[in-house]
Design a protein around this motif. Structure first.
Motif, PDB file in Angstrom:
ATOM      1  N   LYS A 180       0.830  -1.204   0.000  1.00  0.00           N
ATOM      2  CA  LYS A 180       0.000   0.000   0.000  1.00  0.00           C
ATOM      3  C   LYS A 180       0.877   1.273   0.000  1.00  0.00           C
ATOM      4  CE  LYS A 180      -3.945   2.059   2.203  1.00  0.00           C
ATOM      5  NZ  LYS A 180      -4.714   2.200   3.425  1.00  0.00           N
ATOM      6  N   ILE A 181       1.913   1.245   0.811  1.00  0.00           N
ATOM      7  CA  ILE A 181       2.815   2.404   0.875  1.00  0.00           C
ATOM      8  C   ILE A 181       3.503   2.614  -0.479  1.00  0.00           C
ATOM      9  CG2 ILE A 181       4.936   3.283   1.950  1.00  0.00           C
ATOM     10  CD1 ILE A 181       3.957   1.545   4.455  1.00  0.00           C
ATOM     11  N   LEU A 182       3.981   1.490  -1.053  1.00  0.00           N
ATOM     12  CA  LEU A 182       4.663   1.573  -2.349  1.00  0.00           C
ATOM     13  C   LEU A 182       3.710   2.089  -3.433  1.00  0.00           C
ATOM     14  CD1 LEU A 182       6.550  -1.836  -2.054  1.00  0.00           C
ATOM     15  CD2 LEU A 182       7.649   0.416  -2.111  1.00  0.00           C
ATOM     16  N   ASP A 183       2.483   1.599  -3.418  1.00  0.00           N
ATOM     17  CA  ASP A 183       1.482   2.023  -4.410  1.00  0.00           C
ATOM     18  C   ASP A 183       1.173   3.512  -4.297  1.00  0.00           C
ATOM     19  OD1 ASP A 183       1.131  -0.362  -5.672  1.00  0.00           O
ATOM     20  OD2 ASP A 183      -0.723  -0.914  -4.624  1.00  0.00           O
ATOM     21  N   VAL A 184       0.970   3.964  -3.064  1.00  0.00           N
ATOM     22  CA  VAL A 184       0.620   5.379  -2.869  1.00  0.00           C
ATOM     23  C   VAL A 184       1.774   6.271  -3.348  1.00  0.00           C
ATOM     24  CG1 VAL A 184       0.058   7.173  -1.161  1.00  0.00           C
ATOM     25  CG2 VAL A 184      -1.027   4.934  -1.003  1.00  0.00           C
ATOM     26  N   ALA A 185       3.007   5.856  -3.049  1.00  0.00           N
ATOM     27  CA  ALA A 185       4.171   6.632  -3.491  1.00  0.00           C
ATOM     28  C   ALA A 185       4.245   6.669  -5.013  1.00  0.00           C
ATOM     29  CB  ALA A 185       5.449   6.035  -2.903  1.00  0.00           C
ATOM     30  N   LYS A 186       3.986   5.520  -5.618  1.00  0.00           N
ATOM     31  CA  LYS A 186       4.060   5.436  -7.082  1.00  0.00           C
ATOM     32  C   LYS A 186       2.981   6.304  -7.729  1.00  0.00           C
ATOM     33  CE  LYS A 186       4.540   2.127 -10.815  1.00  0.00           C
ATOM     34  NZ  LYS A 186       4.501   0.727 -11.229  1.00  0.00           N
ATOM     35  N   ASN A 187       1.746   6.178  -7.206  1.00  0.00           N
ATOM     36  CA  ASN A 187       0.641   6.971  -7.761  1.00  0.00           C
ATOM     37  C   ASN A 187       0.839   8.466  -7.540  1.00  0.00           C
ATOM     38  OD1 ASN A 187      -0.583   4.645  -8.646  1.00  0.00           O
ATOM     39  ND2 ASN A 187      -1.855   4.414  -6.812  1.00  0.00           N
ATOM     40  N   ALA A 188       1.601   8.802  -6.509  1.00  0.00           N
ATOM     41  CA  ALA A 188       1.857  10.225  -6.241  1.00  0.00           C
ATOM     42  C   ALA A 188       2.959  10.767  -7.158  1.00  0.00           C
ATOM     43  CB  ALA A 188       2.240  10.419  -4.777  1.00  0.00           C
ATOM     44  N   GLY A 189       3.544   9.892  -7.958  1.00  0.00           N
ATOM     45  CA  GLY A 189       4.572  10.327  -8.913  1.00  0.00           C
ATOM     46  C   GLY A 189       5.973  10.434  -8.336  1.00  0.00           C
ATOM     47  N   ALA A 190       6.251   9.693  -7.265  1.00  0.00           N
ATOM     48  CA  ALA A 190       7.565   9.780  -6.629  1.00  0.00           C
ATOM     49  C   ALA A 190       8.648   9.093  -7.470  1.00  0.00           C
ATOM     50  CB  ALA A 190       7.502   9.147  -5.236  1.00  0.00           C
ATOM     51  N   ASP A 191       9.849   9.684  -7.468  1.00  0.00           N
ATOM     52  CA  ASP A 191      11.030   9.013  -8.047  1.00  0.00           C
ATOM     53  C   ASP A 191      11.571   7.995  -7.058  1.00  0.00           C
ATOM     54  OD1 ASP A 191      11.080  10.620 -10.375  1.00  0.00           O
ATOM     55  OD2 ASP A 191      12.082  12.217  -9.236  1.00  0.00           O
ATOM     56  N   CYS A 192      11.364   8.269  -5.761  1.00  0.00           N
ATOM     57  CA  CYS A 192      11.841   7.350  -4.735  1.00  0.00           C
ATOM     58  C   CYS A 192      11.110   7.610  -3.419  1.00  0.00           C
ATOM     59  CB  CYS A 192      13.355   7.481  -4.514  1.00  0.00           C
ATOM     60  SG  CYS A 192      13.838   9.055  -3.792  1.00  0.00           S
ATOM     61  N   ILE A 193      11.225   6.625  -2.527  1.00  0.00           N
ATOM     62  CA  ILE A 193      10.762   6.791  -1.154  1.00  0.00           C
ATOM     63  C   ILE A 193      12.003   7.028  -0.308  1.00  0.00           C
ATOM     64  CG2 ILE A 193       9.758   5.566   0.838  1.00  0.00           C
ATOM     65  CD1 ILE A 193       7.982   4.046  -1.101  1.00  0.00           C
ATOM     66  N   SER A 194      11.906   7.956   0.658  1.00  0.00           N
ATOM     67  CA  SER A 194      13.038   8.108   1.581  1.00  0.00           C
ATOM     68  C   SER A 194      12.639   7.600   2.955  1.00  0.00           C
ATOM     69  CB  SER A 194      13.471   9.574   1.671  1.00  0.00           C
ATOM     70  OG  SER A 194      12.497  10.330   2.350  1.00  0.00           O
ATOM     71  N   LEU A 195      13.631   7.043   3.675  1.00  0.00           N
ATOM     72  CA  LEU A 195      13.374   6.347   4.930  1.00  0.00           C
ATOM     73  C   LEU A 195      14.337   6.769   6.024  1.00  0.00           C
ATOM     74  CD1 LEU A 195      13.581   2.642   3.774  1.00  0.00           C
ATOM     75  CD2 LEU A 195      11.478   3.950   4.085  1.00  0.00           C
ATOM     76  N   ALA A 196      13.954   6.402   7.261  1.00  0.00           N
ATOM     77  CA  ALA A 196      14.876   6.608   8.378  1.00  0.00           C
ATOM     78  C   ALA A 196      14.859   5.419   9.324  1.00  0.00           C
ATOM     79  CB  ALA A 196      14.507   7.884   9.129  1.00  0.00           C
ATOM     80  N   CYS A 197      14.540   4.224   8.806  1.00  0.00           N
ATOM     81  CA  CYS A 197      14.475   3.030   9.663  1.00  0.00           C
ATOM     82  C   CYS A 197      14.803   1.786   8.841  1.00  0.00           C
ATOM     83  CB  CYS A 197      13.081   2.906  10.268  1.00  0.00           C
ATOM     84  SG  CYS A 197      12.767   1.338  11.102  1.00  0.00           S
ATOM     85  N   PRO A 198      15.720   0.936   9.327  1.00  0.00           N
ATOM     86  CA  PRO A 198      16.130  -0.234   8.548  1.00  0.00           C
ATOM     87  C   PRO A 198      15.058  -1.325   8.411  1.00  0.00           C
ATOM     88  CG  PRO A 198      17.240  -0.201  10.678  1.00  0.00           C
ATOM     89  CD  PRO A 198      16.506   1.091  10.554  1.00  0.00           C
ATOM     90  N   LEU A 199      14.089  -1.370   9.332  1.00  0.00           N
ATOM     91  CA  LEU A 199      13.030  -2.369   9.161  1.00  0.00           C
ATOM     92  C   LEU A 199      12.124  -1.942   8.006  1.00  0.00           C
ATOM     93  CD1 LEU A 199      11.836  -5.029  10.095  1.00  0.00           C
ATOM     94  CD2 LEU A 199      10.410  -3.784  11.719  1.00  0.00           C
ATOM     95  N   CYS A 200      11.822  -0.648   7.923  1.00  0.00           N
ATOM     96  CA  CYS A 200      11.085  -0.123   6.773  1.00  0.00           C
ATOM     97  C   CYS A 200      11.875  -0.419   5.490  1.00  0.00           C
ATOM     98  CB  CYS A 200      10.879   1.385   6.882  1.00  0.00           C
ATOM     99  SG  CYS A 200      10.110   1.965   8.398  1.00  0.00           S
ATOM    100  N   GLY A 201      13.205  -0.298   5.563  1.00  0.00           N
ATOM    101  CA  GLY A 201      14.054  -0.556   4.403  1.00  0.00           C
ATOM    102  C   GLY A 201      13.964  -2.007   3.959  1.00  0.00           C
ATOM    103  N   MET A 202      13.961  -2.909   4.936  1.00  0.00           N
ATOM    104  CA  MET A 202      13.854  -4.343   4.621  1.00  0.00           C
ATOM    105  C   MET A 202      12.520  -4.626   3.929  1.00  0.00           C
ATOM    106  SD  MET A 202      14.700  -7.690   6.119  1.00  0.00           S
ATOM    107  CE  MET A 202      13.893  -8.719   7.296  1.00  0.00           C
ATOM    108  N   MET A 203      11.427  -4.033   4.429  1.00  0.00           N
ATOM    109  CA  MET A 203      10.105  -4.295   3.852  1.00  0.00           C
ATOM    110  C   MET A 203       9.954  -3.652   2.478  1.00  0.00           C
ATOM    111  SD  MET A 203       8.333  -6.286   5.609  1.00  0.00           S
ATOM    112  CE  MET A 203       6.891  -6.219   4.568  1.00  0.00           C
ATOM    113  N   LEU A 204      10.243  -2.354   2.394  1.00  0.00           N
ATOM    114  CA  LEU A 204       9.909  -1.597   1.182  1.00  0.00           C
ATOM    115  C   LEU A 204      10.937  -1.785   0.076  1.00  0.00           C
ATOM    116  CD1 LEU A 204       8.636   1.724   2.839  1.00  0.00           C
ATOM    117  CD2 LEU A 204       7.285  -0.233   2.077  1.00  0.00           C
ATOM    118  N   ASP A 205      12.205  -1.971   0.456  1.00  0.00           N
ATOM    119  CA  ASP A 205      13.259  -2.145  -0.554  1.00  0.00           C
ATOM    120  C   ASP A 205      13.642  -3.623  -0.676  1.00  0.00           C
ATOM    121  OD1 ASP A 205      15.312  -1.244  -2.396  1.00  0.00           O
ATOM    122  OD2 ASP A 205      16.751  -1.694  -0.809  1.00  0.00           O
ATOM    123  N   GLY A 206      14.134  -4.200   0.405  1.00  0.00           N
ATOM    124  CA  GLY A 206      14.625  -5.584   0.379  1.00  0.00           C
ATOM    125  C   GLY A 206      13.578  -6.579  -0.105  1.00  0.00           C
TER     126      GLY A 206
END
Lengths: 289, 210
Positions: free
Chosen positions: A211-237
């Protein structure tokens, strides 16, 4: 600048899944002229899996005591480590009986409550300051960013250092380095990524992250920025696993805020670990001018 | 579900409030702010932390402790942040999970979730090494979750084959990770491992069993 030396608590993912966050944090602080002294022989903060607060306080009493010996405040790039360090610090400062009890378990847990614990975002914006950072910028990072904050930056209230519903610290840094905050992403900024359920209810975790990835994509983002490695594991890894399991195509680059800031400070992309993010980051590099 | 008043445990709320994190339970006035803001309600139909709190206050001990919904809480703290009564719902649910785990260990309850196994495997890694060792955690958790070593390894492969290869190729895990072939494969250990052991033995669930 009000800070020139800090104790650095990297956290367990710094050695594995979030090595790029670790690399970029060290590189950015070096460029900003703030010396990081790694907490010698640091131990895990307890993450979300140690649920007994007393055990969490004991684990972090040791980390805090090591930094206290150096008379340095602690900074960490991980939101969960920050939450555990800060709540332990608060509990230990307020409760002398607890400090005495822990000291009785082992002398390494002898903490006197004299230092502060900070998240890197807090240090960048509130301690070093945007003016100071601005004076060191070498490049413009001309990207559209969906700033994703996750849980422990604005919650719970006593350890939070930003707004619980619409945090802004990361937004300020992104705007400072020439980036653009995408519209229509604000309501997802602090909705949990699902990470804590990854190993026990992967189905829910995948839906939440998607859902987070979809909302970012639909909003026209080039990337998502983060400040937590667990978020990084989920959204990127895990992004490719999410695409496969849910039969969708996302292809959304996900970077740590320290990586974006590092690019603006003119640091070499590989020194920021930008070759280590799971989703390719080359398109972002093309927008650094 | 009608409430059988003669089956209620009037002491249950006190039991929760004496558990670390459960102290603020009785302040709840049932406004439902926790449930309205909870991100899990979108994915788990009927998920309702407000109801768990009220059932706890009423003393519906068995129903509460055997409720599988206890184990899908993300501890994201949204409920805690929004609660007008400072009930600390995320911490109350944590206290309930620990009571449920003790009841399961005593043979009084069967928990319908692998999460206690995961949390315990995580704590074992921490107690042994002082830091999280991802591979060790997975090797301990999956066989326990699946009931046998072989089944566990197969389930682990299914979940982590692609992810593991991805992390390996990026030099984050395995022989290319950690800066050297040896370091990438092994657990990162702290020097004062004995302190971790002491902490868990004095303060953890093991300490309570003594």
């Amino acid at each position: 600048m009000s800070v020139d030396k800090l104790a650095y608590y990297p956290g367990c993912p710094s050695e594995a899944t979030a090595i790029e966050q670790h690399m970029s944090t060290e590189a950015v602080f070096e460029k900003l002229g703030v010396e990081l002294v790694e907490v010698e022989d640091w131990n895990c903060c307890g993450a979300a899996e140690v649920e007994d607060p007393r055990v969490v306080y004991a684990l972090n009493a040791r980390n805090l005591a090591i930094a206290e010996k150096e008379d340095l405040d602690i900074v960490t790039p991980c939101s969960i480590c920050y939450y555990n360090l800060e709540r332990s610090n608060r509990a230990l400062k307020a409760d002398e009986a607890l400090r005495t009890k822990l000291k009785g378990i082992d002398s390494s847990l002898d903490y006197n409550g004299t230092i502060k614990t900070k998240h890197v975002l807090d240090v960048f914006v509130n301690d070093i300051g945007l003016d100071e950072i601005s004076s060191k910028l070498e490049k413009k990072v001309n990207v559209k960013v969906a700033p994703y904050y996750g849980c422990y930056i604005g919650r719970p209230p006593e350890t939070a250092f930003d707004d619980p519903d619409n945090p802004v610290l990361m937004d300020k840094l992104i705007e400072l380095i020439g980036g653009e905050i995408v519209p229509n992403f604000n309501y997802m900024k602090t909705v949990c990524c699902g990470g804590p359920l990854m190993m026990t209810r992967g189905d829910i975790a995948f839906d939440m992250a998607r859902k987070i990835l979809d909302v970012a994509k639909n909003a026209g983002a080039d990337c998502i920025s983060l400040a937590c490695p667990l978020c990084g594991m989920m959204l990127d890894g895990k992004q490719a696993d999410i695409e496969k399991a849910l039969d969708v195509t996302i292809g959304m680059p996900v970077v740590y805020i320290t990586q974006l800031l590092g690019l603006a400070l003119g640091i070499e992309p590989n020194k920021l670990g930008l070759n280590k993010n799971a989703v390719d980051t080359k398109e972002i590099l093309g927008k650094v001018v | 579900m009608p409430i059988k008043t003669w089956e209620l445990d009037p002491n249950f709320k006190n039991e929760i409030m004496s558990e670390a994190g459960g102290e603020r339970l009785a302040s709840c006035f049932q406004c439902s702010t926790c449930t309205l803001g909870c991100p899990i309600t979108e994915f788990v139909p009927g998920y309702n932390p407000r109801k768990i709190i009220q059932m706890s206050l009423l003393g519906m001990r068995e129903e509460v402790l055997s409720n599988p919904d206890l184990w899908v809480c993300l501890i994201c703290q949204t409920c805690t942040a929004r609660c007008p009564q400072d009930v600390r719902i995320a911490d109350v649910l944590g206290a309930l999970r620990r009571i449920a785990e003790r009841e399961e260990e005593a043979g009084n309850l069967k928990i319908d979730s692998p999460r206690p196994l995961f949390d315990k495997a995580f704590q074992h890694q921490l107690k042994k090494f002082g830091r999280l060792y991802d591979m060790g955690l997975a090797m301990e958790y999956y066989p326990k979750k699946e009931g046998s070593f072989i089944k566990g390894m197969l389930a682990m492969m299914k979940d982590y084959k692609d992810f593991g290869m991805r992390m390996f190729l990026k030099g984050k895990m395995g022989p290319l990770g950690g800066g050297s072939p040896v370091k990438g494969m092994l657990a990162s250990k702290i020097k004062q491992k004995d302190v971790m052991k002491k902490i868990f033995e004095e303060l953890g669930e093991e300490g309570k069993e003594k």
